[in-house]
Design an enzyme around this catalytic site. Structure first.
Site, PDB file in Angstrom:
ATOM      1  N   HIS A  15      42.962  38.363  34.021  1.00  0.00           N
ATOM      2  CA  HIS A  15      42.191  37.625  35.032  1.00  0.00           C
ATOM      3  C   HIS A  15      41.091  36.788  34.389  1.00  0.00           C
ATOM      4  O   HIS A  15      40.243  37.326  33.676  1.00  0.00           O
ATOM      5  CB  HIS A  15      41.585  38.649  35.997  1.00  0.00           C
ATOM      6  N   HIS A  57      35.257  28.955  38.185  1.00  0.00           N
ATOM      7  CA  HIS A  57      35.576  29.725  39.384  1.00  0.00           C
ATOM      8  C   HIS A  57      34.791  29.249  40.604  1.00  0.00           C
ATOM      9  O   HIS A  57      35.352  28.952  41.652  1.00  0.00           O
ATOM     10  CB  HIS A  57      35.300  31.216  39.137  1.00  0.00           C
ATOM     11  N   GLU A 117      45.226  28.930  39.125  1.00  0.00           N
ATOM     12  CA  GLU A 117      44.729  29.002  40.500  1.00  0.00           C
ATOM     13  C   GLU A 117      44.005  27.699  40.824  1.00  0.00           C
ATOM     14  O   GLU A 117      42.996  27.364  40.190  1.00  0.00           O
ATOM     15  CB  GLU A 117      43.789  30.191  40.714  1.00  0.00           C
TER      16      GLU A 117
HETATM   17  O1  G3P Z   1      44.289  34.539  41.331  1.00  0.00           O
HETATM   18  C1  G3P Z   1      43.862  35.768  41.768  1.00  0.00           C
HETATM   19  C2  G3P Z   1      42.359  35.908  41.817  1.00  0.00           C
HETATM   20  O2  G3P Z   1      41.784  35.202  40.757  1.00  0.00           O
HETATM   21  C3  G3P Z   1      41.800  35.426  43.116  1.00  0.00           C
HETATM   22  O3  G3P Z   1      40.456  35.604  43.290  1.00  0.00           O
HETATM   23  O4  G3P Z   1      38.122  34.887  43.297  1.00  0.00           O
HETATM   24  O5  G3P Z   1      39.039  35.954  41.276  1.00  0.00           O
HETATM   25  O6  G3P Z   1      39.707  33.648  41.872  1.00  0.00           O
HETATM   26  P1  G3P Z   1      39.279  34.992  42.393  1.00  0.00           P
HETATM   27 MG    MG Z   2      41.195  33.175  40.345  1.00  0.00          MG
END
Ligand code: G3P
Ligand code: MG
Length: 247
Positions: A15, A57, A117
Site C-alpha cells: 500500500h 494521496h 489508484e
Molecule cells: O487502493 C486502496 C486504498 O489505497 C484505498 O484507500 O485512502 O488508502 O487511498 P486510500
Molecule cells: Mg490508495
C-alpha cells in the site's frame, strides 16, 4: 458461474509503496516495499495544475509535503521542488514527489506490477481519469502485465475506460451498494476493491460468481490476511510489508 477475468497480479500488494515504513507514494517507499519482497505496489495519482500525473494521496499538500494548499494549484515545476520525505522522518528528508512516468520507469525496470489508484482533486475527476489512463497506456506499452486502474470516483473510472477501454479496472468502495452489479457492469470493471471489513466468504463467492475479481484493503493483521486468502480473495493491499510475507 461466470468465468473469472485474467488476473496476472501477485496476491499481496504494498500500500502506497511500503505502508507507513517510508514516506507514502515516493520512490523510496517503492524501493523499501521491493526490499521486503513485494512485487506489486498500489499508489495514488492526481494531476498538477498543468496536467502532469504525479503521486499524492491527499487533496492538499499539507500532510505529506513541505507545500501548502490544494495539490492541483501548483505546476509540476513547483511541485517537483517540494520535500515529500521530511514529514515522515529525518532519514527521508529531501525525497521528492514522483511523476507517474518516473514510477513507471522504476516499476518496469524492477518487474513490479502496479495498481494505479486514480485519486482526483475535487472537480477534476473526468480530466484525471482520462489523463491517467492515457499515460498508463503509453508508459506501459508492450509490458507483460498492464497496470490495474482503480478509483472511488465512478466519474474518473468512466473517463478512464472511455479513453483506454483495454486497461483493466476495479471499482473501489467503502460500502457495497445494492446496485453493485449495475455499477461495475456500466463501468466495465473486472474487479471490486473493497474495505476488507466488508468481506465475508459468502460475499467473495458472490462476486466471483458474478465474474468479478476481489481485492481487499488495507489489511495489516496476519490472521485476517490468512482468513481472506482461505476465502479466495484475489488481492490484499497491506501496509505491513515488514510483517506479512509477499505471495
Ligand atoms: O487502493 C486502496 C486504498 O489505497 C484505498 O484507500 O485512502 O488508502 O487511498 P486510500
Ligand atoms: Mg490508495
Amino acid at each position: 458461474m461466470s468465468a473469472l477475468p485474467a488476473w496476472p497480479y501477485p496476491r499481496l500488494v504494498a500500500h502506497r509503496g511500503a505502508g507507513k515504513l517510508a514516506p507514502e507514494n515516493t520512490l523510496a517507499a517503492f524501493r523499501l516495499g521491493y526490499a521486503h519482497g513485494y512485487r506489486m505496489a498500489e499508489f495514488d495519482v492526481k494531476l498538477s495544475a498543468d496536467g502532469v500525473a504525479f503521486l499524492l494521496h491527499d487533496g492538499t499538500l499539507d500532510r505529506t509535503t513541505s507545500g501548502r494548499g490544494r495539490a492541483d494549484a501548483l505546476s509540476w515545476r513547483e511541485l517537483s521542488q517540494l520535500d515529500a520525505g521530511a514529514w515522515h522522518s529525518p532519514a527521508y528528508a529531501g525525497e521528492t514527489l514522483p511523476t507517474l512516468a518516473a514510477v513507471a520507469r522504476w516499476a518496469l525496470a524492477s518487474g513490479v506490477a502496479v495498481n494505479i489508484e486514480i485519486k482526483p482533486t475535487p472537480g477534476r475527476e473526468r480530466e484525471t481519469g482520462a489523463a491517467v489512463a492515457l499515460d498508463a497506456q503509453s508508459l506501459w506499452a508492450g509490458a507483460d502485465v498492464m497496470p490495474l486502474l482503480s478509483s472511488f470516483s465512478e466519474v474518473a473510472l468512466a473517463a478512464a475506460r472511455e479513453a483506454v477501454p483495454v486497461l483493466p479496472c476495479a471499482l473501489l468502495g467503502d460500502q457495497i451498494p445494492d446496485d453493485w452489479r449495475a455499477r461495475v457492469a456500466r463501468l466495465g470493471c473486472i474487479a471490486v476493491d473493497l474495505d476488507h471489513a466488508l468481506l465475508t466468504a459468502a460475499r467473495i463467492d458472490e462476486f466471483h460468481a458474478a465474474g468479478l475479481r476481489v481485492a481487499a484493503w488495507t489489511v495489516n493483521e496476519p490472521a485476517r490476511v490468512a482468513e481472506l486468502l482461505v476465502w479466495g480473495v484475489d488481492s490484499i493491499i497491506t501496509d505491513a510489508v515488514d510483517v506479512i510475507p509477499p505471495r
